[in-house]
Design an enzyme around this catalytic site. Structure first.
Site, PDB file in Angstrom:
ATOM      1  N   ASP A  61       0.810  -1.213   0.000  1.00  0.00           N
ATOM      2  CA  ASP A  61       0.000   0.000   0.000  1.00  0.00           C
ATOM      3  C   ASP A  61       0.853   1.277   0.000  1.00  0.00           C
ATOM      4  O   ASP A  61       0.690   2.154   0.849  1.00  0.00           O
ATOM      5  CB  ASP A  61      -0.937   0.023   1.219  1.00  0.00           C
ATOM      6  CG  ASP A  61      -1.610  -1.312   1.472  1.00  0.00           C
ATOM      7  OD1 ASP A  61      -1.952  -1.990   0.486  1.00  0.00           O
ATOM      8  OD2 ASP A  61      -1.799  -1.671   2.650  1.00  0.00           O
ATOM      9  N   GLU A 106     -11.584  -2.196  -3.290  1.00  0.00           N
ATOM     10  CA  GLU A 106     -11.008  -1.389  -2.220  1.00  0.00           C
ATOM     11  C   GLU A 106     -10.033  -0.370  -2.795  1.00  0.00           C
ATOM     12  O   GLU A 106      -9.854  -0.252  -4.003  1.00  0.00           O
ATOM     13  CB  GLU A 106     -10.317  -2.269  -1.175  1.00  0.00           C
ATOM     14  CG  GLU A 106      -9.191  -3.112  -1.695  1.00  0.00           C
ATOM     15  CD  GLU A 106      -8.651  -4.073  -0.638  1.00  0.00           C
ATOM     16  OE1 GLU A 106      -9.292  -4.228   0.413  1.00  0.00           O
ATOM     17  OE2 GLU A 106      -7.594  -4.670  -0.877  1.00  0.00           O
TER      18      GLU A 106
END
Length: 325
Positions: free
Chosen positions: A26, A209
């Site tokens: 991420d 997401e």
């Protein structure tokens, strides 16, 4: 979904060493002066720096210890902070981060600020401001993780966020960038079909997401991740995109399908080198546009690694990224 990434700690032996390949989940990047700073999932949010986005030095973490409010709010917090976002506004860097229990929407998004990212600067100090948004099982059909900040054409700040459940959300923020604007304004900006017979407390099978909104060409481009991360060689993450003329949407893909109905045009997915690629951000540095994300390396035990690709734009103003590397 996200999970505790213990392998990051095991593989990075000490700070100060320069790495050409780094193990991250991420990732987000910003630039201060002649240096790039990367923030990613890890204990206290891991920080890296680089002069060229190729050679990276570990700079420690944002939080040396977990803020008290996190432990007080989440009974089963495992220690890792997920999916940060970093922006610069009005002389401050704002670092947004997620705390959660894996597979549950017992989640919060917090924010910390700093006037500089240079750890050698005497003014270097992260100040935590606590919760911006919280999701509660049984109350909310969304998950307060994966924050990303965007400003509309009027300079109004918004936060996109979300993972699984009933899709990705957008909420209007105050100009302090720390609180939700009043009266509250919320929008669903993307979702995938969720099986009706799944319990509300379950994340479900609408695997979407990591929203990130990027302005260019008169459009707001909404990048998202479909399918599954965090499964090693079973990961099938992929990056999709839609666009809209207004930040609230509706976001449509190349075929005109709304992202509220599962739409999205492919940007990047796994290939002969990667099992899956996802959780991206998009930036303009020195006149070039870049996609920043992570992938699971087929040639290195499915370890999660940093990927940075230049974004080109086709004749219809859709993003194009090299699929062969």
């Amino acid at each position: 979904m996200k999970q505790s990434i213990f392998i990051i700690v095991a593989l990075i032996l000490f700070s100060g060493k320069v790495f050409s390949q780094i193990f991250v989940h991420d990732p987000v990047i910003t630039q201060q002066n002649d240096k790039y700073y990367l923030f990613c999932t890890g204990l206290g949010i891991t920080i890296w720096s680089s002069p060229d986005m190729e050679n990276w030095t570990k700079e420690g973490r944002v939080f040396e210890k977990t803020p008290e409010w996190v432990s007080e709010t989440l009974d089963d917090f495992a220690g890792h902070m997920w999916a940060p976002d970093i922006i610069y506004n009005n002389g401050q860097y704002y670092l947004y981060y997620s705390v959660s229990a894996f597979g549950k929407n017992t989640s919060c998004i917090g924010v910390a600020t700093n006037s500089t990212l240079n750890p050698e600067d005497t003014d270097y100090k992260w100040v935590d401001h606590g919760i911006v948004i919280q999701s509660v099982p049984g109350r909310d059909d969304w998950n307060a993780i994966d924050p990303a900040i965007a400003f509309d054409n009027d300079g109004q700040p918004w936060m996109s966020f979300g993972s699984f459940w009933n899709g990705l959300k957008l909420v209007k923020l105050n100009s302090d960038l720390k609180t939700i604007a009043q009266p509250e304004e919320w929008h669903t900006i993307a979702k995938r079909q969720r099986s009706f017979d799944i319990e509300e407390a379950d994340a479900g099978d609408g695997a979407i997401e990591a929203p990130f909104i990027f302005k260019r060409n008169g459009y707001y481009y909404l990048f998202v991740s479909f399918d599954y991360c965090c499964r090693g060689a079973e990961s099938n993450y992929k990056i999709m995109v839609g666009r809209a003329k207004n930040i609230e949407g509706p976001y449509l893909d190349k075929n005109g399908t709304s992202m509220l109905n599962g739409g999205g045009s492919l940007v990047l997915k796994g290939n002969e080198n990667w099992y899956g690629i996802g959780h991206n951000a998009a930036y303009t540095f020195d006149g070039k546009d870049y996609l920043v994300c992570h992938g699971y390396d087929k040639h290195d035990n499915a370890r999660q690694k940093l990927i940075i690709r230049e974004i080109q734009w086709d004749k219809n103003d859709w993003p194009v990224v090299d699929q062969t590397k």
